[in-house]
Scaffold this motif. Structure first.
Motif, PDB file in Angstrom:
ATOM      1  N   THR A   3       0.840  -1.197   0.000  1.00  0.00           N
ATOM      2  CA  THR A   3       0.000   0.000   0.000  1.00  0.00           C
ATOM      3  C   THR A   3       0.871   1.240   0.000  1.00  0.00           C
ATOM      4  O   THR A   3       0.586   2.206  -0.715  1.00  0.00           O
ATOM      5  CB  THR A   3      -0.906  -0.001   1.239  1.00  0.00           C
ATOM      6  OG1 THR A   3      -1.623  -1.225   1.266  1.00  0.00           O
ATOM      7  CG2 THR A   3      -1.871   1.158   1.206  1.00  0.00           C
ATOM      8  N   ALA A   7       1.028   4.044  -2.895  1.00  0.00           N
ATOM      9  CA  ALA A   7       0.785   5.456  -2.609  1.00  0.00           C
ATOM     10  C   ALA A   7       1.928   6.311  -3.137  1.00  0.00           C
ATOM     11  O   ALA A   7       1.699   7.394  -3.695  1.00  0.00           O
ATOM     12  CB  ALA A   7       0.604   5.657  -1.108  1.00  0.00           C
ATOM     13  N   LYS A   8       3.157   5.850  -2.972  1.00  0.00           N
ATOM     14  CA  LYS A   8       4.302   6.594  -3.498  1.00  0.00           C
ATOM     15  C   LYS A   8       4.251   6.651  -5.024  1.00  0.00           C
ATOM     16  O   LYS A   8       4.546   7.682  -5.626  1.00  0.00           O
ATOM     17  CB  LYS A   8       5.608   5.941  -3.047  1.00  0.00           C
ATOM     18  CG  LYS A   8       5.924   6.167  -1.595  1.00  0.00           C
ATOM     19  CD  LYS A   8       7.243   5.504  -1.222  1.00  0.00           C
ATOM     20  CE  LYS A   8       7.567   5.705   0.233  1.00  0.00           C
ATOM     21  NZ  LYS A   8       8.823   5.038   0.605  1.00  0.00           N
ATOM     22  N   TRP A  24      -2.106  -0.094 -11.970  1.00  0.00           N
ATOM     23  CA  TRP A  24      -2.885  -0.265 -10.749  1.00  0.00           C
ATOM     24  C   TRP A  24      -3.571  -1.625 -10.724  1.00  0.00           C
ATOM     25  O   TRP A  24      -3.595  -2.298  -9.700  1.00  0.00           O
ATOM     26  CB  TRP A  24      -3.915   0.854 -10.581  1.00  0.00           C
ATOM     27  CG  TRP A  24      -3.285   2.116 -10.132  1.00  0.00           C
ATOM     28  CD1 TRP A  24      -3.089   3.243 -10.853  1.00  0.00           C
ATOM     29  CD2 TRP A  24      -2.726   2.365  -8.841  1.00  0.00           C
ATOM     30  NE1 TRP A  24      -2.447   4.186 -10.114  1.00  0.00           N
ATOM     31  CE2 TRP A  24      -2.207   3.671  -8.866  1.00  0.00           C
ATOM     32  CE3 TRP A  24      -2.589   1.634  -7.682  1.00  0.00           C
ATOM     33  CZ2 TRP A  24      -1.582   4.251  -7.771  1.00  0.00           C
ATOM     34  CZ3 TRP A  24      -1.974   2.209  -6.591  1.00  0.00           C
ATOM     35  CH2 TRP A  24      -1.477   3.501  -6.635  1.00  0.00           C
TER      36      TRP A  24
END
Length: 94
Positions: A3, A7-8, A24
């Motif tokens: 996660t 996010a990065k 994704w």
């Protein structure tokens, strides 16, 4: 961990102005596939519950009402004496 990496990656992609939904979906499929490899429970080194010679923690008992003392029936004290005990002393200097 995945996660945080996702996010990065999303933050870096937003700064660069590129969005790739394919990555994704690939990341989600990879996370789903790897979650099958994780054991559901961990094995804890414990004694067999069926073994009668296994050591166990001692059992203790503490009463929840142990400090309680009953105050009934109580004989009433004379009210005049109790009232005089809490009254401030009179000032004689007036």
């Amino acid at each position: 961990m995945l996660t945080l990496s996702g996010a990065k990656f999303a933050a870096a992609s937003a700064v660069r102005g590129r969005h790739c939904p394919f990555y994704w979906s690939l990341l989600g499929a990879l996370a789903l596939a790897l979650s099958g490899c994780v054991p559901a429970t961990t094995q804890v080194a414990a004694a067999d519950p069926a073994d009668p010679s296994a050591k166990v923690a001692p059992v203790g008992y503490r009463s929840t009402i142990a400090p309680y003392t009953s105050l009934r029936p109580a004989t009433p004290a004379p009210w005049r004496g109790r009232n005089d005990a809490v009254t401030p002393p009179s000032k004689q200097d007036r």
